[in-house]
Design an enzyme around this catalytic site. Structure first.
Site, mmCIF file in Angstrom:
data_model
loop_
_atom_site.group_PDB
_atom_site.id
_atom_site.type_symbol
_atom_site.label_atom_id
_atom_site.label_comp_id
_atom_site.label_asym_id
_atom_site.label_seq_id
_atom_site.Cartn_x
_atom_site.Cartn_y
_atom_site.Cartn_z
ATOM 1 N N TYR A 92 -8.057 -0.930 -4.595
ATOM 2 C CA TYR A 92 -8.321 0.348 -5.254
ATOM 3 C C TYR A 92 -9.720 0.252 -5.721
ATOM 4 O O TYR A 92 -10.552 1.468 -5.716
ATOM 5 C CB TYR A 92 -7.488 0.797 -6.381
ATOM 6 N N LYS B 123 1.824 -11.279 -1.352
ATOM 7 C CA LYS B 123 2.026 -11.426 -0.147
ATOM 8 C C LYS B 123 1.488 -12.411 0.371
ATOM 9 O O LYS B 123 0.604 -12.766 1.094
ATOM 10 C CB LYS B 123 1.447 -9.909 0.634
ATOM 11 N N ASP C 209 7.400 -7.297 0.747
ATOM 12 C CA ASP C 209 8.333 -6.560 1.588
ATOM 13 C C ASP C 209 9.730 -6.764 1.443
ATOM 14 O O ASP C 209 10.512 -5.810 1.448
ATOM 15 C CB ASP C 209 7.998 -6.783 3.062
ATOM 16 N N ASP D 100 1.978 0.066 -7.356
ATOM 17 C CA ASP D 100 1.879 1.673 -6.966
ATOM 18 C C ASP D 100 2.966 1.684 -6.334
ATOM 19 O O ASP D 100 3.640 2.843 -6.632
ATOM 20 C CB ASP D 100 0.360 1.881 -6.580
ATOM 21 N N ASP E 252 6.803 3.434 -7.419
ATOM 22 C CA ASP E 252 7.381 4.952 -7.187
ATOM 23 C C ASP E 252 8.830 4.724 -6.310
ATOM 24 O O ASP E 252 9.681 5.585 -6.558
ATOM 25 C CB ASP E 252 6.486 5.476 -6.148
#
Length: 355
Positions: free
Chosen positions: A142, A191, A223, A247, A251
């Site tokens: 980001y 990851k 994942d 992020d 959620d």
């Protein structure tokens, strides 16, 4: 005690839910003998409309001068066609960077009274769950280099993920310390089978684990973590992860609690000044209709009392009041399933009554 709080009401339902939190804080102040001074500043779409910029310099200065900051939400379709540097969401990245808010704490707790609202099978959530997601907030993709260029197949866009040792160490230290105060279990999510940033992340978190022999550390690929959150959320205590992964996963975690309108968050720096906000968006489709659930913002205010002001009893008073309201069966529209629902103001009234 006297505390100065900057209010960033923002857009959509932001002004409504921030006002609810202000009322609850005022009630807490009256009960415990504190005075909270509130100063509003513009941010997001409302700031664009008034000044042409999503994060005016006056807002930044006001937040840096305050003891803490309470934020509603920003954004809406009205500003969706603006270029990236003028979008309301750009203000969130800007204020986090200006305040040095590298830690984002996002609790995801299933309240006993809301088990029926959880979309997971009853046997999965029989004993509930209480997860704290520690998200790195000022690094990663980001905040990396980005742009457009001519590529192999013509025009292409790029965003760059990068993390330094310092950035990883400081967020992982927060996570280890948080786990030490809870159930002493930390899951680091990355990851590492694909990304170099994740390999460095994993290397550093394992180096730091030697300093925390009382905390059980495990690794999980992002994942798999997304799957495990819906398969068995109770397996997690504290999760630490990068900006983008945090992020997304936070959620997801919010949805298995029954409603995104229930979850608060705290964004912290190395001092006591923080920024507190609900994790949901501005919900412009219900703005001004009295349908917004104020609980996430009210609980964000409770986190402010705890993390910025060290007012433990006062913070717990808000949390307990919310618990009692839910146990009494009161619901806003997002949790009512078509039954009569309380308005934003009515729910706030009930929380204050239960203080």
């Amino acid at each position: 005690m006297n505390y100065n709080i900057a209010l960033l009401k923002g857009d959509g339902i932001g002004p409504e839910i921030v006002e609810s939190a202000v009322r609850v804080l005022e009630a807490v102040g009256a009960k415990f003998g504190h005075t909270f001074h509130f100063t509003p500043y513009l941010i997001g779409g409302s700031a664009i409309d008034a000044t042409g910029a999503p994060l005016p310099e006056e807002t930044v200065k006001g937040c840096l001068a305050a003891d803490s900051v309470l934020l509603g939400a920003v954004g809406g379709p009205k500003w969706d066609t603006l270029p990236g540097n003028l979008r309301p969401e750009k203000a969130l990245l800007g204020i986090r960077a200006a305040m040095g808010l590298f830690t984002n704490l996002r609790p995801a707790k299933l309240y006993p009274a809301l088990k029926g609202d959880c979309p997971l099978r009853a046997d999965i959530v029989e004993n509930g769950f209480d997860v704290m997601i520690v998200r790195e907030l000022t690094g990663g993709i980001y905040f990396g280099d980005r742009g457009y260029r001519e590529g192999k197949y013509g025009e292409e866009a790029f965003d760059t993920e990068s993390y330094s040792r310092m950035e990883i160490e400081r967020i992982c230290r927060v996570a280890f310390e948080t786990a030490r105060k809870r159930r002493k279990k930390l899951t680091s999510i990355d990851k590492a089978n694909v990304l170099e940033t994740s390999r460095l992340w994993r290397k550093i978190v394992h180096e730091m684990a030697a300093e925390y022999p009382d905390v059980e550390l495990s690794d999980m690929l992002v994942d798999n973590a997304a799957m495990q959150l819906v398969r068995n959320p109770a397996q997690f205590d504290v999760i630490v992860t990068s900006n983008m992964f945090g992020d997304i996963l936070s959620d997801e975690a919010s949805q298995i609690t029954g409603s995104i309108g229930m979850l608060p968050s705290a964004s912290l720096n190395e001092g006591t000044r923080g920024l507190y906000e609900p994790i949901h968006g501005s919900a412009p489709d219900i703005a001004g209709q009295g349908k917004a659930n104020p609980i996430a913002t009210v609980l964000s205010a409770a986190m402010m009392l705890l993390y910025s002001f060290n007012l433990v009893e006062e913070s717990q008073a808000i949390v307990s009041a919310v618990d009692r309201v839910l146990e009494q069966g009161f619901r806003t529209a997002d949790l009512s399933h078509g039954a009569p629902a309380l308005t934003t103001i009515q729910m706030t009234d009930k929380i204050i009554e239960n203080l």
